[in-house]
Motif scaffolding. Structure first.
Motif, PDB file in Angstrom:
ATOM      1  N   ASP A  62      37.680  35.490  30.565  1.00 25.58           N
ATOM      2  CA  ASP A  62      38.704  36.370  31.134  1.00 25.58           C
ATOM      3  C   ASP A  62      38.333  36.835  32.538  1.00 25.58           C
ATOM      4  O   ASP A  62      39.214  37.184  33.328  1.00 25.58           O
ATOM      5  CB  ASP A  62      38.915  37.594  30.240  1.00 25.58           C
ATOM      6  N   GLY A  63      37.030  36.851  32.836  1.00 21.47           N
ATOM      7  CA  GLY A  63      36.613  37.308  34.161  1.00 21.47           C
ATOM      8  C   GLY A  63      35.660  36.389  34.879  1.00 21.47           C
ATOM      9  O   GLY A  63      35.273  36.664  36.010  1.00 21.47           O
ATOM     10  N   ALA A 293      23.234  41.535  39.631  1.00 21.97           N
ATOM     11  CA  ALA A 293      24.207  42.614  39.462  1.00 21.97           C
ATOM     12  C   ALA A 293      25.087  42.416  38.230  1.00 21.97           C
ATOM     13  O   ALA A 293      25.770  43.342  37.801  1.00 21.97           O
ATOM     14  CB  ALA A 293      25.084  42.741  40.708  1.00 21.97           C
ATOM     15  N   LEU A 294      25.060  41.231  37.646  1.00 24.14           N
ATOM     16  CA  LEU A 294      25.771  40.989  36.393  1.00 24.14           C
ATOM     17  C   LEU A 294      24.831  40.949  35.194  1.00 24.14           C
ATOM     18  O   LEU A 294      25.132  41.504  34.135  1.00 24.14           O
ATOM     19  CB  LEU A 294      26.536  39.658  36.457  1.00 24.14           C
ATOM     20  N   ARG A 314      27.545  42.878  25.292  1.00 21.72           N
ATOM     21  CA  ARG A 314      28.423  43.988  25.681  1.00 21.72           C
ATOM     22  C   ARG A 314      28.103  44.461  27.093  1.00 21.72           C
ATOM     23  O   ARG A 314      28.999  44.800  27.877  1.00 21.72           O
ATOM     24  CB  ARG A 314      28.294  45.143  24.684  1.00 21.72           C
ATOM     25  N   ALA A 315      26.817  44.491  27.435  1.00 17.65           N
ATOM     26  CA  ALA A 315      26.417  44.920  28.778  1.00 17.65           C
ATOM     27  C   ALA A 315      26.948  43.951  29.833  1.00 17.65           C
ATOM     28  O   ALA A 315      27.451  44.366  30.887  1.00 17.65           O
ATOM     29  CB  ALA A 315      24.899  45.025  28.863  1.00 17.65           C
ATOM     30  N   ARG A 319      29.983  44.586  32.868  1.00 19.57           N
ATOM     31  CA  ARG A 319      29.835  44.324  34.303  1.00 19.57           C
ATOM     32  C   ARG A 319      30.901  43.332  34.782  1.00 19.57           C
ATOM     33  O   ARG A 319      31.428  43.462  35.892  1.00 19.57           O
ATOM     34  CB  ARG A 319      28.442  43.780  34.612  1.00 19.57           C
ATOM     35  N   VAL A 320      31.223  42.343  33.955  1.00 19.02           N
ATOM     36  CA  VAL A 320      32.283  41.403  34.322  1.00 19.02           C
ATOM     37  C   VAL A 320      33.610  42.144  34.434  1.00 19.02           C
ATOM     38  O   VAL A 320      34.382  41.918  35.378  1.00 19.02           O
ATOM     39  CB  VAL A 320      32.372  40.249  33.304  1.00 19.02           C
ATOM     40  N   ARG A 321      33.899  43.043  33.491  1.00 15.24           N
ATOM     41  CA  ARG A 321      35.144  43.810  33.560  1.00 15.24           C
ATOM     42  C   ARG A 321      35.204  44.649  34.832  1.00 15.24           C
ATOM     43  O   ARG A 321      36.259  44.761  35.463  1.00 15.24           O
ATOM     44  CB  ARG A 321      35.287  44.709  32.325  1.00 15.24           C
ATOM     45  N   CYS A 322      34.079  45.246  35.204  1.00 14.50           N
ATOM     46  CA  CYS A 322      34.052  46.068  36.423  1.00 14.50           C
ATOM     47  C   CYS A 322      34.397  45.230  37.648  1.00 14.50           C
ATOM     48  O   CYS A 322      35.185  45.646  38.509  1.00 14.50           O
ATOM     49  CB  CYS A 322      32.682  46.712  36.591  1.00 14.50           C
ATOM     50  N   ASN A 323      33.811  44.054  37.736  1.00 11.30           N
ATOM     51  CA  ASN A 323      34.059  43.221  38.911  1.00 11.30           C
ATOM     52  C   ASN A 323      35.444  42.591  38.891  1.00 11.30           C
ATOM     53  O   ASN A 323      36.066  42.428  39.943  1.00 11.30           O
ATOM     54  CB  ASN A 323      32.965  42.162  39.022  1.00 11.30           C
TER      55      ASN A 323
END
Length: 342
Positions: A62-63, A293-294, A314-315, A319-323
């Motif tokens: 998804d990201g 950073a990921l 999950r971690a 981070r993928v969702r944030c970016n």
């Protein structure tokens, strides 16, 4: 579809809206050090297990459009017996591979390096293509300070990069072009902007001379930030303005996309800077190709414990969702803190 249009289509897919590239291509030595720092024994199996944790994270596609692997991981299999390229393909993620052999001291240029790995590259690329690689990566390392990056280092690295990129396109593989001007040092953001501009100018001159199709490459540059020891603080808006302004002056509009490296920035800072850039007009899409950073939060959560694989995933997913949120203009503190979904 012609070879040229295939390359252009893959490059466009890598930088598609809302998605970026995960760099999981650390060398064996670098990965071993990171495992040891996390309290994990640096073994072949732990390296494989860690990369499988990343690659099989639920919803990763998804990201994330593609994952860059090192040669070791590229040739390994996940625990279900599938090769990594096949496992990623099933998950709708493109497989990339790092093909350089690292930066070595450059003769006649003390303190500077040239990236090696051209010997036998044509044959290796043909094999990688056969095994499922859609794209590749080559990283050049430039430093700032005392007349650096010097002309000799820029030219040597630009020439090697252009030869790599031309060989990739000959093999039907999209080249990621990564000329990284390091954050290390006490230089100002203005010095970083100047060094980045002159470096990219030299690199694109060599790429064009080598006949590389620019709509079939992805540029992976550093952001324009102050040196980590400078004491200078730059806001996301300042980083965005300096970075986009610098790229506009030297990066041809034909380039398929720009996927920034994080370069050692804290994860949240890299996301905030990426988000600020989305507010500025550019002729190419701007996305991420982050490594530390990921993945650092995932490694810290996992720590080699089989019972913490889900925590590590999950971690990474966070981070993928944030970016991804940064790319879509909806990144804020609530997303970063996990209080609202991206």
């Amino acid at each position: 579809m012609t070879r040229s249009s295939e390359l252009s289509a893959v490059a466009a897919t890598l930088v598609a809206g809302g998605k970026g590239i995960l760099a999981a291509d650390e060398s064996i030595g670098t990965m071993n050090r990171r495992l040891e720092n996390a309290g994990v024994a640096p073994t072949v199996e732990h390296r494989r297990t860690y990369r499988e944790l990343l690659a099989t994270t639920p919803g990763l596609a998804d990201g994330v459009s593609g994952i860059i692997l090192c040669d070791e991981t590229f040739r390994q299999s996940t625990s279900d017996g599938e090769t990594f390229p096949r496992s990623l393909s099933v998950r709708r993620i493109l497989t990339g591979v790092k093909v350089d052999t690292g930066a070595k001291p450059l003769a006649g240029a003390p303190g500077e390096t040239v990236t090696e790995g051209l010997d036998g590259l044509r044959e290796r690329l043909a094999e990688y293509r056969e095994l499922g690689a859609a794209f590749a990566k080559w990283r050049a390392v430039l430093v700032i300070g005392d007349g650096k990056p010097g002309f000799r280092a820029r030219q040597a690295n630009a020439h090697a990069m252009a030869r790599y990129a031309a060989l990739c396109q000959e093999a039907g593989i999209v080249p990621i072009v990564e000329p990284e001007v390091l954050m290390a040092g006490d230089h100002s953001a203005a010095a970083c902007a100047a060094a980045t501009a002159v470096t990219l100018r030299d690199f694109f001159a060599e790429l064009e001379d080598a006949g590389v199709a620019l709509d079939g490459i992805v540029l992976k540059p550093n952001m324009v930030v102050p040196g980590e020891d400078s004491g200078e603080v730059a806001t996301p808006d300042q980083v965005a303005s300096a970075t986009v302004g610098t790229l506009r002056t030297v990066v041809p509009a034909k380039v398929a996309g720009v996927a920034f490296l994080s370069g050692g920035q804290p994860a949240a800072a890299a996301s905030a800077n990426l988000a600020a850039m989305q507010q500025l007009a550019t002729p190419w899409p701007l996305t991420f190709s982050f490594g530390r950073a990921l993945v650092d939060p995932a490694l810290a959560a996992w720590r080699g414990d089989p019972e913490q694989v889900a925590a590590g995933q999950r971690a990474l997913a966070h981070r993928v969702r944030c970016n991804s949120a940064a790319l879509q203009g909806v990144y804020d503190e609530a997303v970063e803190d996990g209080r609202v979904p991206a």
